[in-house]
Design an enzyme around this catalytic site. Sequence first.
Site, PDB file in Angstrom:
ATOM      1  N   HIS A 133       0.790  -1.242   0.000  1.00  0.00           N
ATOM      2  CA  HIS A 133       0.000   0.000   0.000  1.00  0.00           C
ATOM      3  C   HIS A 133       0.817   1.284   0.000  1.00  0.00           C
ATOM      4  O   HIS A 133       0.234   2.355  -0.090  1.00  0.00           O
ATOM      5  CB  HIS A 133      -0.969  -0.008   1.190  1.00  0.00           C
ATOM      6  N   HIS A 134       2.140   1.190   0.149  1.00  0.00           N
ATOM      7  CA  HIS A 134       2.950   2.420   0.152  1.00  0.00           C
ATOM      8  C   HIS A 134       3.519   2.768  -1.224  1.00  0.00           C
ATOM      9  O   HIS A 134       4.082   3.842  -1.396  1.00  0.00           O
ATOM     10  CB  HIS A 134       4.124   2.299   1.127  1.00  0.00           C
ATOM     11  N   GLY A 135       3.433   1.852  -2.195  1.00  0.00           N
ATOM     12  CA  GLY A 135       4.065   2.077  -3.501  1.00  0.00           C
ATOM     13  C   GLY A 135       3.542   3.341  -4.163  1.00  0.00           C
ATOM     14  O   GLY A 135       2.354   3.658  -4.090  1.00  0.00           O
TER      15      GLY A 135
END
Length: 377
Positions: A133-135
């Site tokens: 979810h941080h990409g």
Amino acid sequence: MSGTPPILVGSEIYRRSTYGPKHPLAIPRVSTTLDLIRALGWLDPARYRDSPMASVAQLARFHDPDYIAALQRAEATQQVSAEDRARFRIGADGNPVYREVFRRPATSAGGVLLAAELTREGGVVHVPGGGTHHGRPDRASGFCYVNDAVLGLLAWLDQGLTRLLYLDLDAHHGDGVQDAFHDDPRVLTVSVHEAGRWPFTGAAEDHAGGLALNLPVPAGFHDAEMRALREGAILPLIRRFRPEAIMLQCGADALEEDPLSRLALSNNAHRDMVAALKGLAPRLIVLGGGGYNPWSVARCWALVWAELNGLAPPVELPAAAQAVLRGLRFHRAAGRNPPEHWFTTLLDAPREGAVRPFVAELVARAEGLPLPPAPVA
Ligand SMILES: [Zn+2]
């Protein structure tokens, strides 16, 4: 929910893949989860799909082609130029160059894209390798090279859906997903995460231009507090929004044994959220996410699969399942003397406590979040 039984999407690329011996992702996670599920006799081969790798064109739906090319270069050469490091954060900030640095993220993305396709007409798919979810579109961030959750949500939008709910239980704020749908009224993102922890975004007052709910919680956040947030804030909001599809990011780093956060949930909290979401939309995709204690990750995600299938975990695991858990090695403090219940059970003891005042404040914020008008039934 459609009558078809849930599908599990996995891949053997995760077995023996590591971010390096000193990295929190040195540990096996997806492979152990699959081994545990199979050892419990919970995986009909007809219900398993091997994750394809996303193509460059599929990744480019969200990611910058120059960044994708840099990931491929890093994998081919097993090194990174100073320019690529500075520009794309590959080989920097905890995002190492490792053997499968392109193929593994492309596989997590391919798995979530497959899940979006499998749920086109409805259904339930579990992708424990997903949840990065941080990409960011043009750089790696927080151990994530691509954002498979964003790609899956975009695939649902491309199918014509217009009301998507993304719920993120990871200990870290789901910043990459929230920001990707900044100001997009078709995607409501909800993130429960530890306040004051990296990436230091996701304050309660941050609505990302309108359609995001952030639920930052303090250290020690336990099952009773999660239940109060679920019943008071999250489920009423979902019922108000009436999503056509739900994506749940099930980061196991929100569990008490995790070395990277200070939350105190048991895996009952994740199981109960899955149970509550099952009937709320015709499509459900459950992803993995963070999780840096190999026992708690595998037990949690196997429990998620059990709940999706309506299976009750045995009070004591059978020998074959215990053997999977007893075979793990973990070179952190928690690995030196693991408690016996990490080997013999799937379900944790509940972690209850007094519900602190922050919960009521977050419930009030959820009640006040303006939503687009619901479609006429
Ligand atoms: Zn996390």
